[in-house]
Design a protein around this motif. Structure first.
Motif, PDB file in Angstrom:
ATOM      1  N   UNK A  97     -78.200 -32.727 -21.935  1.00 58.48           N
ATOM      2  CA  UNK A  97     -78.065 -32.344 -20.501  1.00 58.48           C
ATOM      3  C   UNK A  97     -79.475 -32.028 -19.953  1.00 58.48           C
ATOM      4  N   UNK A  98     -80.153 -31.168 -20.454  1.00 62.34           N
ATOM      5  CA  UNK A  98     -81.335 -30.779 -19.860  1.00 62.34           C
ATOM      6  C   UNK A  98     -82.450 -31.724 -19.334  1.00 62.34           C
ATOM      7  N   UNK A  99     -82.087 -32.804 -20.127  1.00 67.72           N
ATOM      8  CA  UNK A  99     -83.242 -34.047 -20.053  1.00 67.72           C
ATOM      9  C   UNK A  99     -82.556 -35.030 -18.717  1.00 67.72           C
ATOM     10  N   UNK A 100     -81.351 -34.334 -18.133  1.00 66.69           N
ATOM     11  CA  UNK A 100     -80.880 -35.420 -17.149  1.00 66.69           C
ATOM     12  C   UNK A 100     -81.886 -35.580 -15.806  1.00 66.69           C
ATOM     13  N   UNK A 101     -81.664 -36.509 -15.350  1.00 66.74           N
ATOM     14  CA  UNK A 101     -82.725 -36.764 -14.010  1.00 66.74           C
ATOM     15  C   UNK A 101     -84.081 -37.281 -14.539  1.00 66.74           C
ATOM     16  N   UNK A 102     -84.368 -37.584 -15.727  1.00 65.51           N
ATOM     17  CA  UNK A 102     -85.387 -38.028 -15.982  1.00 65.51           C
ATOM     18  C   UNK A 102     -85.857 -39.401 -15.807  1.00 65.51           C
ATOM     19  N   UNK A 103     -84.875 -40.393 -15.773  1.00 69.13           N
ATOM     20  CA  UNK A 103     -85.183 -41.603 -15.149  1.00 69.13           C
ATOM     21  C   UNK A 103     -84.260 -41.935 -14.181  1.00 69.13           C
ATOM     22  N   UNK A 104     -84.606 -41.667 -12.956  1.00 72.98           N
ATOM     23  CA  UNK A 104     -83.859 -42.519 -11.607  1.00 72.98           C
ATOM     24  C   UNK A 104     -82.587 -41.859 -11.551  1.00 72.98           C
ATOM     25  N   UNK A 105     -82.405 -40.540 -11.924  1.00 69.38           N
ATOM     26  CA  UNK A 105     -81.112 -39.844 -11.870  1.00 69.38           C
ATOM     27  C   UNK A 105     -80.131 -40.253 -13.138  1.00 69.38           C
ATOM     28  N   UNK A 106     -80.460 -41.059 -14.000  1.00 75.91           N
ATOM     29  CA  UNK A 106     -79.728 -41.251 -15.056  1.00 75.91           C
ATOM     30  C   UNK A 106     -80.048 -40.023 -16.228  1.00 75.91           C
ATOM     31  N   UNK A 107     -78.933 -39.901 -16.940  1.00 79.40           N
ATOM     32  CA  UNK A 107     -79.069 -38.990 -18.230  1.00 79.40           C
ATOM     33  C   UNK A 107     -80.486 -39.392 -18.994  1.00 79.40           C
ATOM     34  N   UNK A 108     -80.757 -38.573 -20.097  1.00 78.63           N
ATOM     35  CA  UNK A 108     -81.557 -39.138 -20.960  1.00 78.63           C
ATOM     36  C   UNK A 108     -81.030 -39.920 -21.764  1.00 78.63           C
ATOM     37  N   UNK A 109     -81.882 -40.903 -22.428  1.00 84.62           N
ATOM     38  CA  UNK A 109     -81.260 -41.755 -23.471  1.00 84.62           C
ATOM     39  C   UNK A 109     -80.571 -41.439 -24.418  1.00 84.62           C
ATOM     40  N   UNK A 110     -79.434 -42.083 -24.604  1.00 82.87           N
ATOM     41  CA  UNK A 110     -78.157 -41.704 -25.713  1.00 82.87           C
ATOM     42  C   UNK A 110     -78.567 -41.891 -27.025  1.00 82.87           C
ATOM     43  N   UNK A 111     -79.818 -43.033 -27.146  1.00 81.76           N
ATOM     44  CA  UNK A 111     -80.201 -43.887 -28.195  1.00 81.76           C
ATOM     45  C   UNK A 111     -81.498 -43.415 -28.340  1.00 81.76           C
ATOM     46  N   UNK A 112     -81.598 -43.293 -29.964  1.00 82.08           N
ATOM     47  CA  UNK A 112     -82.729 -42.361 -30.318  1.00 82.08           C
ATOM     48  C   UNK A 112     -83.451 -43.560 -31.431  1.00 82.08           C
ATOM     49  N   UNK A 113     -84.675 -43.833 -31.092  1.00 78.08           N
ATOM     50  CA  UNK A 113     -85.399 -44.847 -31.768  1.00 78.08           C
ATOM     51  C   UNK A 113     -85.541 -44.192 -33.522  1.00 78.08           C
ATOM     52  N   UNK A 114     -85.213 -44.775 -34.382  1.00 81.01           N
ATOM     53  CA  UNK A 114     -85.451 -44.535 -35.808  1.00 81.01           C
ATOM     54  C   UNK A 114     -86.374 -45.352 -36.410  1.00 81.01           C
ATOM     55  N   UNK A 115     -86.497 -46.685 -36.074  1.00 80.20           N
ATOM     56  CA  UNK A 115     -87.458 -47.466 -36.363  1.00 80.20           C
ATOM     57  C   UNK A 115     -87.929 -48.473 -35.375  1.00 80.20           C
ATOM     58  N   UNK A 116     -89.213 -48.634 -35.478  1.00 78.95           N
ATOM     59  CA  UNK A 116     -90.120 -48.122 -36.557  1.00 78.95           C
ATOM     60  C   UNK A 116     -90.794 -46.622 -36.700  1.00 78.95           C
ATOM     61  N   UNK A 117     -89.990 -46.026 -35.985  1.00 79.16           N
ATOM     62  CA  UNK A 117     -90.590 -44.333 -35.870  1.00 79.16           C
ATOM     63  C   UNK A 117     -90.640 -43.852 -37.482  1.00 79.16           C
ATOM     64  N   UNK A 118     -89.844 -44.234 -38.166  1.00 81.04           N
ATOM     65  CA  UNK A 118     -89.625 -43.692 -39.586  1.00 81.04           C
ATOM     66  C   UNK A 118     -90.185 -45.128 -40.716  1.00 81.04           C
ATOM     67  N   UNK A 119     -90.870 -45.842 -40.141  1.00 82.00           N
ATOM     68  CA  UNK A 119     -90.996 -47.027 -40.911  1.00 82.00           C
ATOM     69  C   UNK A 119     -91.698 -46.649 -42.299  1.00 82.00           C
ATOM     70  N   UNK A 120     -92.604 -45.719 -42.086  1.00 79.50           N
ATOM     71  CA  UNK A 120     -93.413 -45.308 -43.422  1.00 79.50           C
ATOM     72  C   UNK A 120     -92.568 -44.880 -44.373  1.00 79.50           C
TER      73      UNK A 120
END
Ligand code: ADP
Length: 662
Positions: free
Chosen positions: A471-494
């Motif tokens: 909720x706190x990250x709302x309005x980060x992109x064009x009045x849309x809520x922050x992304x509900x999808x979180x990158x896990x790969x390649x983020x944790x690729x190692x």
């Protein structure tokens, strides 16, 4: 493209309804359809509030000049989406598109669209550009039998890492093996009183599923030959909430196969049984409302509770369950990181065969769309909080309504706030992530994925879904809520790359498939593979190679999975490859045998490629001098050595990595 809301309200592009029908500035198919306008009217005000109203020219602002932003800058074209094949995901897609202010084509379009949204599969029509929300072969890949086989391959290689999938047998092929194995285990431990769940292949919504206590209870009526199935160890001790069994539907975005990019939705749905759970006994085995969590079954129970509240009822958000567990002192961060790990490992198991399908449908170098796909992961938490994978859905339901019986026999579709909250966010944010205009910008900025994969974030830092953060990250992109999808790969690729060995086997298979558009390897292709990788010798003659090919291919083809093409299917090649690896590297554990054989094959193919390159270059340079290039006796150039050395260094790095892991 940045959603229009990123611009000052007066600069926002006009929504569909604001375009006068028949506007000469747009080609006919770009004009808003009557149904889109009706739909917009039906849905009421734009969920973006003032920004949306401003975009409609409300509030007395002067409308921006058509196609231009103030100051004469050309307005970016809106992302176009063909929704004509969206089927049951249409409602949620429409809301998402309205929030993004993208251009929907509900009846398709003569010109190409940026994105094609298909409700069922990749093969809904011929598309040569843009992006499709389905991968070719995914539906086949996640069928119960194919998924079980893919996970089993990984269980052979990495048994500890893949212990999140219940032990499974494929019927009818492994019926006698199943019986024998269970008998042996019972003999070894007479106190073991297992339960099994039989699930027909290709079934869904609990269709045809039943529980048994003994292999002899498998129902042969209906003909297993006509309907193969998976029989699985039943998880007897699930985590209960309010004394009820529940499972988790988690949405996962496979954004790209090459390079691998995976996102997980921060929230999912928990679907509850409607009868208090008891461990399976002969008396309660048939009680589906106690043992099966399928919404489609439980909705028919008198105990099903529809609720507008995400924390109660028979369908709740997963975050509400985590909150509850957290309040009881459960380490939900650990639960969440185990779930992320399960998702990444499952996708790693699926990618090799998916790549085989992909090259067959969209051969490299030919025009075709790129693909992404939302998958539905069904996960069960055990009493000890270990997540177990039940299945993966290629077409998770994106319905945001449910049927309600108003009076006996009279049904009406009513909105389901819990579904809408989770599903609209998943579709909208998937679109934001695959936004072609953002992608272009990203390419220009050269944001390489390698850079991302260098992050040293620990999986445990992934953290559970955090409503406050959300909720706190709302309005980060064009009045849309922050992304509900979180990158896990390649983020944790190692942490997971060492598991990707079968991907390298798939690369070998694809290389020798030869004719594009096929998924099976012919006998000549297999012989060429053996020869080019230098796998035959005095102990393993080409005659033995042929016997191996015929034996394995015949067995797999008799299992009757796909009779359309003849030749060696992917799974048969994997078996042949493992067999060769065991023969060549006798004393090592299987994953090291396989990795060593891959290194060996890749090395010889690299040598061959270098020889061909040098030979080709030589021929061009010396054509006039009529020098014949003898491939076999050729000395490698220093340049070729360098490249080979690099390859060998990579191979040895991999070996180091594996050693480090074990
Ligand atoms: P379907 O595609 O028909 O929904 P699933 O594999 O999802 O088939 O199984 C249906 C339900 O059966 C699941 O939602 C879950 O409640 C239960 N279930 C499936 N497999 C197991 C298992 N191995 N142990 C315990 N429960 C299971």
């Amino acid at each position: 493209m940045e959603p229009a809301g990123a611009l000052p309200p007066s600069c926002s592009p006009a929504p569909e309804a604001a375009e006068p029908p028949g506007s000469p500035a747009l080609p006919a198919e770009e004009r808003p359809s009557a149904s889109a306008a009706q739909e917009a009217r039906r849905r009421g005000p734009d969920p973006q509030g003032p920004a949306g109203r401003g975009a409609r020219g409300g509030g007395g602002r002067a409308p921006a000049r058509r196609g231009c932003e103030p100051g004469g800058r050309a307005r970016r074209p809106r992302v176009t989406v063909d929704s004509s094949k969206a089927k049951t995901s249409l409602e949620a897609l429409k809301i998402s598109l309205r929030q993004l202010r993208w251009k929907e084509f509900p009846f398709g379009r003569r010109l190409p669209c940026d994105i094609y949204w298909h409700g069922v599969s990749f093969h809904d029509n011929d598309i040569f550009s843009g992006q499709v929300n389905k991968f070719p072969g995914m539906t086949e890949m996640v069928r119960k039998i194919t998924l079980s086989r893919a996970v089993r391959t990984m269980q052979y290689l990495f048994p500890l890492e893949y212990n999140f999938y219940p032990r499974s047998w494929i019927l009818p092929d492994e019926s006698s093996f199943f019986e024998k194995e269970i008998r042996m285990m019972k003999d070894r431990d007479p106190s073991w009183k297992p339960t099994f769940i039989v699930k027909p292949d290709g079934g869904c919504q609990g269709d045809g599923i039943y529980l048994i206590k003994d292999p002899s209870d498998i129902r042969l009526t209906g003909g297993l030959q006509s309907r193969p199935a998976v029989v699985q160890e039943y998880i007897c001790k699930p985590l209960l909430v309010d004394k009820l069994k529940f499972d988790i539907r988690l949405y996962v975005l496979l954004k790209s196969l090459e390079p691998l990019e995976i996102y997980i939705a921060k929230d999912g749905l928990s679907r509850f049984c409607t009868e208090p759970y008891q461990e399976p006994t002969l008396k309660n085995l048939h009680q589906v409302f106690m043992h099966l969590t399928n919404y489609s079954l439980n909705i028919h129970s008198g105990n099903f509770i529809h609720s507008d509240n995400v924390n109660t009822g028979s369908k709740r958000t997963f975050s509400s369950i985590l909150c509850r567990l957290s309040s009881k002192g459960v380490d939900v961060k650990k639960v969440w990181s185990d779930i992320i790990s399960l998702v990444i490992k499952t996708i790693i198991a699926l990618t090799p065969e998916l790549k085989v399908y992909y090259q067959s449908d969209i051969p490299a170098g030919k025009p075709g769309p790129t693909c992404f796909q939302i998958l539905g992961f069904d996960i069960l938490l055990m009493k000890n909080l270990k997540p177990m994978l039940l299945e993966v859905n290629a077409n998770p339901s994106m319905r945001i309504e449910h049927e309600q019986e108003l009076s006996p026999g009279v049904f009406e579709n009513v909105p389901s706030p819990v579904d809408e909250e989770v599903k609209v966010a998943v579709i909208r944010d998937t679109l934001r992530l695959v936004d072609p205009q953002k992608q272009k910008k990203k390419d220009i900025q050269c944001q390489t994925l390698e850079h991302v994969s260098d992050t040293k974030e620990e999986l445990l830092d992934a953290g559970p879904p955090d409503r406050l953060e959300h909720d706190a990250n709302k309005n980060t992109e064009a009045g849309l809520p922050s992304l509900c999808l979180k990158q896990v790969f390649p983020k944790y690729a190692k942490q997971f790359n060492y598991l990707r060995v079968v991907d390298r086997v798939a690369a070998l298979f694809i290389r020798f498939l030869g004719v594009k558009g096929t998924t099976k390897l012919g006998p000549t292709g297999f012989r060429t593979f053996i020869r080019n990788c230098k796998l035959s010798n005095s102990n393993f003659s080409m005659a033995s190679v042929d016997i191996l090919y015929i034996d394995i291919t015949r067995r797999w083809n008799s299992m009757g999975i796909d009779h359309k093409e003849s030749g060696m299917c992917w799974q048969a090649f994997v078996e042949a490859f493992f067999c060769l690896a065991q023969k060549k590297y006798k004393s090592l554990p299987l994953h090291e045998q396989v990795a060593s054989l891959i290194d060996f094959c890749e090395y010889h193919l690299a040598v061959l490629d270098e020889k061909r390159l040098v030979c080709g270059r030589g021929i061009v340079e010396r054509r006039n001098a009529l020098v014949t290039c003898q491939t076999d006796g050729l000395q490698l150039t220093p340049a070729a050595h360098t490249s080979l050395l690099n390859r060998m260094a990579t191979a040895s790095k991999l070996a180091d990595y594996r050693n480090h892991q074990y």
